[in-house]
Design a protein around this motif. Structure first.
Motif, PDB file in Angstrom:
ATOM      1  N   UNK A  82       0.835  -1.205   0.000  1.00  0.00           N
ATOM      2  CA  UNK A  82       0.000   0.000   0.000  1.00  0.00           C
ATOM      3  C   UNK A  82       0.868   1.253   0.000  1.00  0.00           C
ATOM      4  N   UNK A  83       1.921   1.259   0.814  1.00  0.00           N
ATOM      5  CA  UNK A  83       2.813   2.414   0.867  1.00  0.00           C
ATOM      6  C   UNK A  83       3.548   2.601  -0.457  1.00  0.00           C
ATOM      7  N   UNK A  84       3.933   1.505  -1.084  1.00  0.00           N
ATOM      8  CA  UNK A  84       4.591   1.587  -2.391  1.00  0.00           C
ATOM      9  C   UNK A  84       3.620   2.114  -3.448  1.00  0.00           C
ATOM     10  N   UNK A  85       2.356   1.718  -3.352  1.00  0.00           N
ATOM     11  CA  UNK A  85       1.347   2.202  -4.300  1.00  0.00           C
ATOM     12  C   UNK A  85       1.164   3.716  -4.170  1.00  0.00           C
ATOM     13  N   UNK A  89       2.084   6.267  -7.302  1.00  0.00           N
ATOM     14  CA  UNK A  89       0.925   6.897  -7.944  1.00  0.00           C
ATOM     15  C   UNK A  89       1.245   8.355  -8.263  1.00  0.00           C
ATOM     16  N   UNK A  90       0.712   8.809  -9.370  1.00  0.00           N
ATOM     17  CA  UNK A  90       0.965  10.183  -9.808  1.00  0.00           C
ATOM     18  C   UNK A  90      -0.267  11.056  -9.584  1.00  0.00           C
ATOM     19  N   UNK A  92      -3.475  13.004  -9.039  1.00  0.00           N
ATOM     20  CA  UNK A  92      -4.759  12.659  -8.416  1.00  0.00           C
ATOM     21  C   UNK A  92      -4.955  11.154  -8.191  1.00  0.00           C
ATOM     22  N   UNK A  93      -4.137  10.313  -8.831  1.00  0.00           N
ATOM     23  CA  UNK A  93      -4.255   8.868  -8.622  1.00  0.00           C
ATOM     24  C   UNK A  93      -3.823   8.456  -7.220  1.00  0.00           C
ATOM     25  N   UNK A  94      -3.045   9.294  -6.531  1.00  0.00           N
ATOM     26  CA  UNK A  94      -2.602   8.964  -5.169  1.00  0.00           C
ATOM     27  C   UNK A  94      -3.792   8.712  -4.246  1.00  0.00           C
ATOM     28  N   UNK A  95      -4.854   9.473  -4.452  1.00  0.00           N
ATOM     29  CA  UNK A  95      -6.032   9.330  -3.593  1.00  0.00           C
ATOM     30  C   UNK A  95      -6.607   7.923  -3.643  1.00  0.00           C
ATOM     31  N   UNK A  96      -6.369   7.227  -4.755  1.00  0.00           N
ATOM     32  CA  UNK A  96      -6.938   5.890  -4.950  1.00  0.00           C
ATOM     33  C   UNK A  96      -5.851   4.821  -5.041  1.00  0.00           C
ATOM     34  N   UNK A  97      -4.709   5.058  -4.399  1.00  0.00           N
ATOM     35  CA  UNK A  97      -3.574   4.135  -4.465  1.00  0.00           C
ATOM     36  C   UNK A  97      -3.937   2.756  -3.910  1.00  0.00           C
TER      37      UNK A  97
END
Length: 113
Positions: A82-85, A89-90, A92-97
């Protein structure tokens, strides 16, 4: 962090919770991004260790249904994933990592990686 954990568990009774909502719950008590990162790690570890919450991905399986796919592995391995995701993530995608879901609501568990 205890208040944030209770908030997350309350939200999970209604739906899945994204990384973005986890951050919102934790930001009230975090003062630096490093501290926030540590709080995310601790919260995920506590939630997954409880046995009632799982982490994974949410995918649209039909226009009416989002499928939750739980990740395989140890608690520590899933937290690290999860932390790696988050880190990869770039924008706005971070919010849904990653997503959290009550174990009873999991649609399926991913195939062994």
């Amino acid at each position: 962090m205890a208040d944030a954990t209770v908030s997350i568990l309350d939200m999970l009774n209604d739906d899945m919770v994204s990384h973005g909502l986890v951050v919102q719950c934790l930001q009230k008590s975090a003062t630096a991004s490093d501290q926030l990162h540590g709080q995310i790690r601790n919260m995920l570890t506590n939630l997954l260790s409880s046995g009632s919450v799982d982490v994974g991905e949410a995918k649209l399986s039909s226009p009416e249904h989002v499928e939750f796919i739980a990740w395989n592995g140890s608690v520590e391995g899933r937290v690290e994933r999860a932390l790696a995701a988050i880190d990869t993530a770039a924008g706005p995608d971070k919010e849904f990592a990653y997503w959290l879901c009550l174990r009873q609501n999991i649609d399926r568990v991913e195939d062994d990686r």
